[in-house]
Design a protein around this motif. Structure first.
Motif, PDB file in Angstrom:
ATOM      1  N   ALA A   1     -19.845  33.585 -53.294  1.00 56.60           N
ATOM      2  CA  ALA A   1     -20.172  33.980 -51.925  1.00 56.60           C
ATOM      3  C   ALA A   1     -19.056  33.562 -50.969  1.00 56.60           C
ATOM      4  O   ALA A   1     -18.300  32.640 -51.246  1.00 56.60           O
ATOM      5  CB  ALA A   1     -21.493  33.340 -51.516  1.00 56.60           C
ATOM      6  N   VAL A   2     -18.977  34.260 -49.854  1.00 60.81           N
ATOM      7  CA  VAL A   2     -18.033  33.900 -48.795  1.00 60.81           C
ATOM      8  C   VAL A   2     -18.828  33.633 -47.522  1.00 60.81           C
ATOM      9  O   VAL A   2     -19.859  34.243 -47.283  1.00 60.81           O
ATOM     10  CB  VAL A   2     -16.979  35.006 -48.532  1.00 60.81           C
ATOM     11  CG1 VAL A   2     -16.037  35.147 -49.695  1.00 60.81           C
ATOM     12  CG2 VAL A   2     -17.622  36.333 -48.211  1.00 60.81           C
ATOM     13  N   SER A   3     -18.329  32.716 -46.725  1.00 63.59           N
ATOM     14  CA  SER A   3     -18.995  32.405 -45.459  1.00 63.59           C
ATOM     15  C   SER A   3     -18.486  33.359 -44.378  1.00 63.59           C
ATOM     16  O   SER A   3     -17.434  33.984 -44.515  1.00 63.59           O
ATOM     17  CB  SER A   3     -18.701  30.957 -45.054  1.00 63.59           C
ATOM     18  OG  SER A   3     -17.330  30.830 -44.662  1.00 63.59           O
ATOM     19  N   TRP A   4     -19.237  33.434 -43.281  1.00 63.47           N
ATOM     20  CA  TRP A   4     -18.800  34.270 -42.162  1.00 63.47           C
ATOM     21  C   TRP A   4     -17.518  33.719 -41.555  1.00 63.47           C
ATOM     22  O   TRP A   4     -16.692  34.477 -41.053  1.00 63.47           O
ATOM     23  CB  TRP A   4     -19.911  34.413 -41.126  1.00 63.47           C
ATOM     24  CG  TRP A   4     -20.962  35.368 -41.601  1.00 63.47           C
ATOM     25  CD1 TRP A   4     -22.230  35.074 -41.969  1.00 63.47           C
ATOM     26  CD2 TRP A   4     -20.802  36.777 -41.800  1.00 63.47           C
ATOM     27  NE1 TRP A   4     -22.880  36.215 -42.384  1.00 63.47           N
ATOM     28  CE2 TRP A   4     -22.021  37.278 -42.287  1.00 63.47           C
ATOM     29  CE3 TRP A   4     -19.751  37.668 -41.617  1.00 63.47           C
ATOM     30  CZ2 TRP A   4     -22.232  38.616 -42.589  1.00 63.47           C
ATOM     31  CZ3 TRP A   4     -19.951  39.007 -41.920  1.00 63.47           C
ATOM     32  CH2 TRP A   4     -21.174  39.471 -42.402  1.00 63.47           C
ATOM     33  N   ASP A   5     -17.319  32.401 -41.620  1.00 64.87           N
ATOM     34  CA  ASP A   5     -16.064  31.825 -41.120  1.00 64.87           C
ATOM     35  C   ASP A   5     -14.875  32.311 -41.957  1.00 64.87           C
ATOM     36  O   ASP A   5     -13.808  32.604 -41.417  1.00 64.87           O
ATOM     37  CB  ASP A   5     -16.122  30.295 -41.138  1.00 64.87           C
ATOM     38  CG  ASP A   5     -17.022  29.726 -40.050  1.00 64.87           C
ATOM     39  OD1 ASP A   5     -17.323  30.449 -39.070  1.00 64.87           O
ATOM     40  OD2 ASP A   5     -17.427  28.553 -40.175  1.00 64.87           O
ATOM     41  N   GLN A   6     -15.060  32.404 -43.268  1.00 62.78           N
ATOM     42  CA  GLN A   6     -13.992  32.898 -44.135  1.00 62.78           C
ATOM     43  C   GLN A   6     -13.695  34.372 -43.862  1.00 62.78           C
ATOM     44  O   GLN A   6     -12.533  34.774 -43.809  1.00 62.78           O
ATOM     45  CB  GLN A   6     -14.366  32.709 -45.609  1.00 62.78           C
ATOM     46  CG  GLN A   6     -14.364  31.276 -46.067  1.00 62.78           C
ATOM     47  CD  GLN A   6     -14.919  31.137 -47.473  1.00 62.78           C
ATOM     48  OE1 GLN A   6     -16.044  31.549 -47.759  1.00 62.78           O
ATOM     49  NE2 GLN A   6     -14.107  30.554 -48.352  1.00 62.78           N
ATOM     50  N   VAL A   7     -14.746  35.170 -43.693  1.00 65.53           N
ATOM     51  CA  VAL A   7     -14.559  36.590 -43.385  1.00 65.53           C
ATOM     52  C   VAL A   7     -13.858  36.745 -42.041  1.00 65.53           C
ATOM     53  O   VAL A   7     -12.929  37.540 -41.896  1.00 65.53           O
ATOM     54  CB  VAL A   7     -15.911  37.348 -43.398  1.00 65.53           C
ATOM     55  CG1 VAL A   7     -15.740  38.787 -42.934  1.00 65.53           C
ATOM     56  CG2 VAL A   7     -16.533  37.310 -44.791  1.00 65.53           C
ATOM     57  N   ALA A   8     -14.289  35.968 -41.051  1.00 67.33           N
ATOM     58  CA  ALA A   8     -13.676  36.038 -39.721  1.00 67.33           C
ATOM     59  C   ALA A   8     -12.196  35.666 -39.766  1.00 67.33           C
ATOM     60  O   ALA A   8     -11.359  36.335 -39.140  1.00 67.33           O
ATOM     61  CB  ALA A   8     -14.427  35.125 -38.753  1.00 67.33           C
ATOM     62  N   GLU A   9     -11.857  34.610 -40.499  1.00 72.38           N
ATOM     63  CA  GLU A   9     -10.458  34.196 -40.596  1.00 72.38           C
ATOM     64  C   GLU A   9      -9.611  35.292 -41.258  1.00 72.38           C
ATOM     65  O   GLU A   9      -8.522  35.622 -40.791  1.00 72.38           O
ATOM     66  CB  GLU A   9     -10.341  32.882 -41.374  1.00 72.38           C
ATOM     67  CG  GLU A   9      -8.910  32.377 -41.438  1.00 72.38           C
ATOM     68  CD  GLU A   9      -8.774  31.037 -42.150  1.00 72.38           C
ATOM     69  OE1 GLU A   9      -7.735  30.400 -41.946  1.00 72.38           O
ATOM     70  OE2 GLU A   9      -9.675  30.638 -42.914  1.00 72.38           O
TER      71      GLU A   9
END
Length: 172
Positions: A3-11
């Motif tokens: 899984a990826v976090s929304w912080d990772q997607v945003a970055e």
């Protein structure tokens, strides 16, 4: 794959497709933007819809100008079900986040003759940039070989103006 976090997607999205500068008028009097990822005439007609693996997280539209996510008012379960069917048939996993590309065909056609060819090139540039940035950030990225129209039909985008342009699946 994880899984990826929304912080990772945003970055990832900030580095790959975030707006760095803007001008009120460019080609055909349409506002233009400067981003890491190139686009014909600086028009950037492709929107990125972020589809997580579960409906509890919400379907989100990335706003590259304010570097924020807007939630889309859609039937999340139907969108995610359609996405997951496709992902299982192609890559065998749904653990991650799909970045679906949706092109504003009218925007590119207002500035160019045969604008769709340029829009497909823009999609290719976004795929390349996202995949390079994902690698740099320690994420996995898989370009998806589909246009996404089945998913797009479930989103609030009129099909006479918008079309699916593929996407990238992101994992950790």
């Amino acid at each position: 794959m994880g899984a990826v976090s929304w912080d990772q997607v945003a970055e990832l999205l900030w580095h790959a497709v975030g707006t760095k500068a803007m001008a009120k008028s460019g080609r055909a009097g349409i506002p233009i933007e400067w981003r890491v990822c190139p686009s014909a005439g600086g028009l950037h007609p492709i929107h990125i819809i972020c589809i997580p693996q579960t409906a509890t997280e919400g379907i989100r539209l990335y706003d590259p100008n304010s570097h924020a996510f807007d939630f889309l008012a859609v039937s999340e379960n139907k969108v995610i079900e359609t996405q997951n069917e496709f992902l299982m048939s192609v890559i065998g996993s749904v653990t991650g986040c799909t970045l679906l590309f949706v092109a504003d065909v009218k925007k590119i056609d207002a500035a160019y003759e045969h604008g769709m060819t340029l829009t497909w090139r823009n999609a290719g540039a976004i795929i390349s940039t996202l995949c390079l940035c994902a690698e740099w950030l320690g994420l996995g990225a898989c370009p998806l070989g589909f246009n996404g129209d089945r998913i797009l039909a479930e989103l609030p985008y009129p099909l006479e103006r918008f079309t699916g342009m593929g996407g990238v699946f992101i994992t950790s």
